[in-house]
Design a protein around this motif. Sequence first.
Motif, PDB file in Angstrom:
ATOM      1  N   CYS B  87      39.142 -28.800   6.102  1.00  0.00           N
ATOM      2  CA  CYS B  87      38.194 -27.515   6.087  1.00  0.00           C
ATOM      3  C   CYS B  87      39.228 -26.443   6.534  1.00  0.00           C
ATOM      4  CB  CYS B  87      37.291 -27.558   7.575  1.00  0.00           C
ATOM      5  SG  CYS B  87      36.570 -26.190   7.863  1.00  0.00           S
ATOM      6  N   VAL B  88      39.301 -25.439   5.623  1.00  0.00           N
ATOM      7  CA  VAL B  88      40.253 -24.125   5.616  1.00  0.00           C
ATOM      8  C   VAL B  88      39.374 -23.178   6.751  1.00  0.00           C
ATOM      9  CG1 VAL B  88      41.164 -22.434   4.516  1.00  0.00           C
ATOM     10  CG2 VAL B  88      41.169 -24.501   3.705  1.00  0.00           C
ATOM     11  N   LYS B  93      40.684 -20.530  17.038  1.00  0.00           N
ATOM     12  CA  LYS B  93      39.302 -20.238  17.380  1.00  0.00           C
ATOM     13  C   LYS B  93      38.416 -21.035  16.734  1.00  0.00           C
ATOM     14  CE  LYS B  93      39.263 -16.064  20.360  1.00  0.00           C
ATOM     15  NZ  LYS B  93      38.829 -14.819  20.363  1.00  0.00           N
ATOM     16  N   ASP B  94      38.409 -20.826  15.390  1.00  0.00           N
ATOM     17  CA  ASP B  94      37.368 -21.344  14.547  1.00  0.00           C
ATOM     18  C   ASP B  94      37.502 -22.775  14.357  1.00  0.00           C
ATOM     19  OD1 ASP B  94      36.697 -18.861  13.762  1.00  0.00           O
ATOM     20  OD2 ASP B  94      38.150 -18.746  12.010  1.00  0.00           O
ATOM     21  N   VAL B  95      38.579 -23.326  14.718  1.00  0.00           N
ATOM     22  CA  VAL B  95      38.936 -24.692  15.031  1.00  0.00           C
ATOM     23  C   VAL B  95      38.096 -25.441  16.013  1.00  0.00           C
ATOM     24  CG1 VAL B  95      40.497 -26.656  15.446  1.00  0.00           C
ATOM     25  CG2 VAL B  95      40.999 -24.992  13.783  1.00  0.00           C
ATOM     26  N   ARG B 105      34.205 -34.445  10.776  1.00  0.00           N
ATOM     27  CA  ARG B 105      35.228 -35.604  11.199  1.00  0.00           C
ATOM     28  C   ARG B 105      36.368 -35.309  10.456  1.00  0.00           C
ATOM     29  NH1 ARG B 105      35.532 -37.074  15.636  1.00  0.00           N
ATOM     30  NH2 ARG B 105      36.295 -38.807  15.107  1.00  0.00           N
ATOM     31  N   GLY B 106      36.682 -34.441   9.538  1.00  0.00           N
ATOM     32  CA  GLY B 106      37.850 -34.269   8.671  1.00  0.00           C
ATOM     33  C   GLY B 106      38.984 -33.595   9.410  1.00  0.00           C
ATOM     34  N   LEU B 107      39.936 -32.925   8.529  1.00  0.00           N
ATOM     35  CA  LEU B 107      41.012 -32.174   9.060  1.00  0.00           C
ATOM     36  C   LEU B 107      40.820 -30.897   8.845  1.00  0.00           C
ATOM     37  CD1 LEU B 107      44.049 -34.823   7.899  1.00  0.00           C
ATOM     38  CD2 LEU B 107      42.311 -34.659  10.029  1.00  0.00           C
ATOM     39  N   TYR B 108      41.797 -30.040   9.605  1.00  0.00           N
ATOM     40  CA  TYR B 108      41.766 -28.651   9.141  1.00  0.00           C
ATOM     41  C   TYR B 108      43.145 -28.117   8.700  1.00  0.00           C
ATOM     42  CZ  TYR B 108      38.030 -28.769  12.727  1.00  0.00           C
ATOM     43  OH  TYR B 108      36.778 -29.162  13.364  1.00  0.00           O
ATOM     44  N   HIS B 109      42.854 -26.835   8.134  1.00  0.00           N
ATOM     45  CA  HIS B 109      44.057 -26.062   7.684  1.00  0.00           C
ATOM     46  C   HIS B 109      43.879 -24.728   8.047  1.00  0.00           C
ATOM     47  CE1 HIS B 109      47.608 -25.883   5.164  1.00  0.00           C
ATOM     48  NE2 HIS B 109      47.089 -24.714   5.234  1.00  0.00           N
ATOM     49  N   VAL B 110      44.603 -24.295   9.211  1.00  0.00           N
ATOM     50  CA  VAL B 110      44.468 -22.817   9.620  1.00  0.00           C
ATOM     51  C   VAL B 110      45.289 -21.927   8.801  1.00  0.00           C
ATOM     52  CG1 VAL B 110      44.857 -21.652  11.800  1.00  0.00           C
ATOM     53  CG2 VAL B 110      44.378 -23.920  11.964  1.00  0.00           C
ATOM     54  N   VAL B 143      37.840 -29.594  -0.258  1.00  0.00           N
ATOM     55  CA  VAL B 143      38.413 -28.751   0.712  1.00  0.00           C
ATOM     56  C   VAL B 143      37.244 -27.691   0.858  1.00  0.00           C
ATOM     57  CG1 VAL B 143      39.766 -26.448   0.658  1.00  0.00           C
ATOM     58  CG2 VAL B 143      40.967 -28.470  -0.318  1.00  0.00           C
ATOM     59  N   ILE B 144      36.785 -27.698   2.044  1.00  0.00           N
ATOM     60  CA  ILE B 144      35.840 -26.722   2.663  1.00  0.00           C
ATOM     61  C   ILE B 144      36.253 -25.360   3.068  1.00  0.00           C
ATOM     62  CG2 ILE B 144      33.898 -26.783   4.251  1.00  0.00           C
ATOM     63  CD1 ILE B 144      34.012 -29.592   4.651  1.00  0.00           C
ATOM     64  N   LEU B 145      35.800 -24.383   2.437  1.00  0.00           N
ATOM     65  CA  LEU B 145      36.176 -23.044   2.715  1.00  0.00           C
ATOM     66  C   LEU B 145      35.329 -22.531   3.925  1.00  0.00           C
ATOM     67  CD1 LEU B 145      36.764 -21.725  -0.731  1.00  0.00           C
ATOM     68  CD2 LEU B 145      38.765 -22.409   1.012  1.00  0.00           C
TER      69      LEU B 145
END
Lengths: 207, 207
Positions: B87-88, B93-95, B105-110, B143-145
């Motif tokens: 998730c981008v 704060k968005d995380v 339950r996925g991962l993030y990309h800040v 990839v979720i924007l």
Amino acid sequence: MSLQQFSSSLLENAVNEFAKLPGIGRKTALRLVLHLLKQSEYEVEVFGKAFIQLRSEIQYCTVCHNISDTEICQICSNPSRDHETVCVVENIKDVMSIENTQQFRGLYHVLGGIISPMDGVGPKDLEIESLIERVQTENVKEVILALSTTMEGDTTNFYIFRKLAPLNIKITTIARGIAIGDELEYADEVTLGRSILNRVEFTNSFK
Amino acid sequence: MSLQQFSSSLLENAVNEFAKLPGIGRKTALRLVLHLLKQSEYEVEVFGKAFIQLRSEIQYCTVCHNISDTEICQICSNPSRDHETVCVVENIKDVMSIENTQQFRGLYHVLGGIISPMDGVGPKDLEIESLIERVQTENVKEVILALSTTMEGDTTNFYIFRKLAPLNIKITTIARGIAIGDELEYADEVTLGRSILNRVEFTNSFK
């Protein structure tokens, strides 16, 4: 925002520290911490050290017990102030409030609280002994009692009055009455009653 | 409350430091400082050092660039999370906001911001290259924007979309529509229009 969501214990720590301050919740604390993170390392060091230094190096004036950087505060050591008049206040905030009026040129005496048996604060916990000593040893001609108009404030006023009475000085208290700009209609009865009893000569009220 | 009334430069310093924080004025700053003065020296040291330590020791996860105490953050190093979905988001704060929903339950990309020519922020200032590298080298399937619905957010979405399109993965964006609890009457036209265009099968909306 719950606790376990923080991905960093350093961040969590910092947020917790801010949230300990009165009136600052966890959301505001997080906002403040994220703001600090955007500052340079140097700026944050200056920020943190300001409080550590204040707490470790702060002194209280040995004469009036006001907060001070030196042994004798700026007010007590100022020769152009009236050293014969001492205004007794509860805490350093009250000193600032009175100083802001720019109407008082005398010295202060900070009690550090008021007599409050409910909170376990007795005369011995306050700077009352030092006030009496000060009046006895220095050339004080008038003591102005400027405490809160509460039961505790009145108790403290009476206690100090009885201790000072034998010393043959003028003891006054700040005027109670209708605040400037207030309408009579909305004033409480006790205040209005007192303001009539303690009325002043018309010309005096413009002094 | 004006500046020159402070009888101590240490006090003045500390008040100034608090007043630099967003949303904290000089009166609040003074209240906070007086609160700190009542705490023990040790407590104030812990307070001040929490921020200094945070700022000097903070790390950012080398994978997702989220704030972290370790090289790889708790989310990225958690084997029970879905490592195929990234998730981008714009910032940490968005995380936290998304983590709080407990729906992802996925991962993030800040990214560390969004493309904003007005503020001089271009794609090179953001973690977009590292996102593409991550998708290329790791087993990312979707990839979720999840950026703001602003002009800048949309620009960033399109930029990332064009960069990722050749990589043959699923690219989605979070649903826009009427917020839960909102009344149609007060929704703006663009949102309402989009929510009709992007309508979902009735059963899906309860998934």
